[in-house]
Design an enzyme around this catalytic site. Structure first.
Site, short mmCIF file in Angstrom:
data_model
loop_
_atom_site.label_atom_id
_atom_site.label_comp_id
_atom_site.label_asym_id
_atom_site.label_seq_id
_atom_site.Cartn_x
_atom_site.Cartn_y
_atom_site.Cartn_z
N ARG A 206 47.63 72.48 33.54
CA ARG A 206 46.25 72.01 33.64
C ARG A 206 46.21 70.56 34.14
O ARG A 206 47.03 69.74 33.72
CB ARG A 206 45.54 72.08 32.29
CG ARG A 206 45.41 73.49 31.71
CD ARG A 206 44.51 73.47 30.48
NE ARG A 206 44.90 72.44 29.53
CZ ARG A 206 44.22 72.16 28.43
NH1 ARG A 206 43.11 72.81 28.14
NH2 ARG A 206 44.63 71.21 27.59
N GLU A 217 63.91 57.03 25.67
CA GLU A 217 64.12 58.46 25.93
C GLU A 217 63.01 59.30 25.30
O GLU A 217 63.16 60.50 25.11
CB GLU A 217 65.48 58.90 25.37
CG GLU A 217 65.61 58.87 23.87
CD GLU A 217 66.08 57.52 23.32
OE1 GLU A 217 66.63 57.50 22.21
OE2 GLU A 217 65.90 56.50 24.01
#
Length: 299
Positions: A206, A217
């Site tokens: 979407r 990270e």
């Protein structure tokens, strides 16, 4: 083909509107509003303009108040406003500029002057938008950064409060990434971050869903109008996308390849809460996922 820029013309006199539409309609898409309330509705719609040409003397809500409201709203504060008004005293122009307008043109106006000023201010806006967008991109991975996430979270939080919609957030951490850097080196670690980032972006479909690098990270995925069940489904897709990379990680304590730990939280925000509460919930779930062995999603 370049997308035509949109100009909102706000004036209660049909004659003035006709002149400006004829003058600018060949180069730009023009949107019309005949009073202040209508102008604000147009600006909040999907046809949000790139610049506003605003009359001052209008019934009920004058142009000054329209400008004041635009500049007070984070969603519209960066839309340039040019006053075009029959008020031609120095104090009138000064008031308009103090409210945040970029220019002030007195009626009767020179058509050539209007075209040039509109062109110049649109050019400045394009340049400003480019710089703004660059500031929202993570330099290493090329995906949205923490600043963009914070900005988007604020926008979607307000929308969820207004429309009583669920808002979900997934926080993700690459498992034992320090060990990865120690084993393969920081250059390989940077390559790993880029690869993981792209796999996460590709895993959502979407346009309203945002994947961003949160720091180090750690990544986040914001899911507007998504309930807990939907967030769990997307979280599983994100985890599987990284597993599918089969990126070697010899020093991981949970798998021979790169894996993710994820925490997914869902709220229907209310005005008494802040976006931080959603982040805190997702972060706690991520922490629990790590404590329970990593390489898993908790909701």
């Amino acid at each position: 083909m370049n997308k035509r820029e949109k100009i909102l013309i706000v004036d209660d006199e049909r004659f003035n509107i006709t002149i400006l539409v004829d003058l600018l309609g060949g180069d730009y898409d023009t949107i019309i509003a005949k009073n202040g309330e209508q102008a604000l509705k147009r600006i909040q719609s999907a046809t949000r303009p790139d610049i506003v040409l605003l009359d001052i003397m209008m019934p009920e809500m004058d142009g000054y108040e329209v400008c004041r409201r635009l500049k007070a709203d984070p969603r519209t504060e960066n839309i340039p406003v040019i006053f075009i008004s029959a008020l031609n005293q120095p104090g009138d122009e000064e008031k308009g500029l103090e409210l945040g307008a970029v220019d002030y043109i007195s009626k009767p106006f020179s058509p050539t002057l209007v075209k040039l000023r509109v062109r110049n201010h649109l050019r400045l806006k394009r340049q400003s938008d480019i710089l703004h967008n660059l500031a929202l991109i993570d330099g290493l991975t090329g995906i949205p950064n923490r600043r963009r996430f914070d900005e988007y979270l604020g926008q979607q939080w307000r929308n969820a409060v207004t429309n009583n919609l669920p808002l979900s957030l997934i926080m993700m951490d690459i498992d034992f990434f320090k060990h990865y850097n120690d084993t393969y080196g920081h250059t390989a670690g940077d390559d790993c971050l880029r690869t993981v980032a792209q796999s996460l972006v590709d895993a959502v479909s979407r346009e309203t869903d945002l994947v961003a690098r949160y720091g180090g990270e750690e990544f986040v995925c914001l899911l507007p109008d998504t309930d807990a069940e939907g967030a769990a489904k997307i979280g599983a897709q994100l985890r599987e996308a990284v597993l599918a990379l089969e990126a070697p990680h010899d020093q991981s304590q949970v798998a021979p390849h790169v894996t993710l730990s994820l925490g997914a939280a869902t709220m229907v925000p209310n005005p008494d809460e802040t976006p931080t509460s959603l982040v805190e919930q997702a972060d706690k779930l991520l922490y629990s996922a790590k404590q329970q062995g990593r390489n898993r999603l908790l909701t």
